[in-house]
Design an enzyme around this catalytic site. Structure first.
Site, PDB file in Angstrom:
ATOM      1  N   GLU A 168      13.263  27.667  27.551  1.00 12.52           N
ATOM      2  CA  GLU A 168      13.872  28.999  27.470  1.00 12.52           C
ATOM      3  C   GLU A 168      14.157  29.729  28.777  1.00 12.52           C
ATOM      4  OE1 GLU A 168      11.796  31.358  24.510  1.00 12.52           O
ATOM      5  OE2 GLU A 168      12.572  30.091  22.911  1.00 12.52           O
ATOM      6  N   GLU A 278      12.934  24.494  18.882  1.00 12.00           N
ATOM      7  CA  GLU A 278      12.092  25.576  18.351  1.00 12.00           C
ATOM      8  C   GLU A 278      12.866  26.289  17.262  1.00 12.00           C
ATOM      9  OE1 GLU A 278      10.296  28.538  20.850  1.00 12.00           O
ATOM     10  OE2 GLU A 278       9.544  27.066  22.281  1.00 12.00           O
TER      11      GLU A 278
END
Ligand code: NAG
Ligand code: NAG
Length: 349
Positions: A168, A278
């Site tokens: 991320e 995710e």
């Protein structure tokens, strides 16, 4: 009777009319994150190492090895993502691996490989080391490539290791410079590990929605040393709660029309594939509805989506963590969270 038969024939024709050879109706990879070695790392890439919580009973933590065995045997899972803080692996950017800490993390990797699943090494640092962005004021690309070179050397012979370059990235000012950072890691990995999958992360928290327009054009240029793109997979995340943050127990969207459909179109146009490393939600009826819908879409587009990995099992508390996918054990029986049971588990792998 007649109309049922007609419908069945029409369906059969539709199935045969499907174009791509890889359209099998099911993604290749299904699994969960086994978090814990990343605990204490902030979204600014600062890690408080005393909070790292190895998901291994041998190290005094929860039984992540048992969780993976259960997921693999009972739920048909064949991929686990193993987040770890960069600071847990090396004391400073560019330095040799901390051998004691690496040996601990490697226990989790070996427990994963023992299930015969694919195992993603995920450096969980948000493109940063202690608030500073790699290649843009923080550690150099060489320092970042160095940790990947060392990890790739350790796992060069393991074809089921997947290199997840960075969790991320967000608020990275220059996407072209970020693509250079990703390229440096890919080049370092490929110098020793020729074939394994490598996951390419974009900006915007690796948002599935932003990829085609924002990070994608820069990331598409990242290549193998031989000029090919083999094994270079686009890494995307997506949560389904009201602000896309993955912090609420209720879900409000499957984000197909706004995120996964445009991403599928973009992947096909560019002849690339993505992995959703995710996704998840609370153990609630709304999340079961929307996550199952998202997963059905990924399965129906398995020519471009390789799989999905839920967030999260591992060292979280099954009783208190909003997005827990931690199974609980009673005697020798594991019981899954309701969301894993409803959407993520795949009985036959
Ligand atoms: C790191 O975490 C420990 C345990 O929660 C805490 O006691 C300590 O104050 C933290 N250190 C810093 C620098 O935040
Ligand atoms: C997801 O869906 C919600 C509700 O339809 C929408 O507000 C949001 O912008 C979408 N987000 C993404 C990332 O697609």
């Amino acid at each position: 009777m007649f109309s049922a038969l007609t419908a069945a024939l029409a369906l059969a024709v539709a199935v045969y009319a499907l174009p791509a050879a890889r359209d099998t109706g099911a993604v290749q990879f299904v699994g969960t994150n086994i978090a814990g070695f990343d605990f204490g790392c902030s979204i600014q890439g600062a890690c408080n190492l005393t909070q790292a919580y190895p998901p291994l009973s041998a190290l005094g933590g929860p039984d992540g090895a048992g969780q993976m065995q259960h997921f693999s045997k009972d739920d048909g899972m064949n991929m686990f993502r193993l987040p770890v803080g960069w600071q847990f692996l090396v004391p400073s950017p560019g330095s040799p691996l901390d051998s004691a800490n690496f040996a601990k993390y490697d226990q989790l990797v070996q427990a994963c490989l023992a299930t015969d699943a694919y195992c993603i090494i995920d450096i969980h640092n948000y493109a940063r080391w202690n608030n500073q962005i790699i290649g843009q004021g923080g550690p150099t690309n060489d320092q970042f490539a160095n940790v990947w070179s060392q990890l790739a050397t350790k796992y060069a012979a393991q074809q089921k290791i997947v290199f997840g370059i960075m969790n991320e990235p967000h608020d990275v000012p220059d996407i072209d410079k970020w693509a250079d950072t990703v390229q440096a890691a890919v080049t370092a990995i490929r110098a020793v590990a020729a074939k394994q999958m490598i996951l390419l992360p974009g900006n915007d928290w690796t948002s599935a929605q932003q990829m085609p327009t924002k990070s994608g054009p820069a990331l598409l240029k990242v290549k193998n040393p031989d000029g090919s793109f083999d094994g270079l997979i686009i890494d995307v995340h997506k949560y389904l709660d009201s602000d896309n943050s993955g912090t609420h127990t209720e879900c409000v969207t499957d984000n197909i029309s706004t995120a996964f459909q445009p991403l599928a179109t973009w992947l096909r146009a560019n002849k690339r594939q993505a992995l959703n490393t995710e996704t998840g939600g609370g153990n609630t009826a709304s999340c079961a509805k929307y996550l199952c819908s998202q997963i059905a879409f990924l399965n129906a587009n398995s020519d471009v989506f390789l799989g999905y990995v839920g967030w999260s099992a591992g060292a979280f508390s099954a009783a208190t963590y909003e997005l827990s996918e931690v199974p609980t054990k009673n005697g020798n029986t594991w019981t899954d969270s309701s969301l894993v049971k409803a959407c993520i588990a795949r009985k036959s792998s």
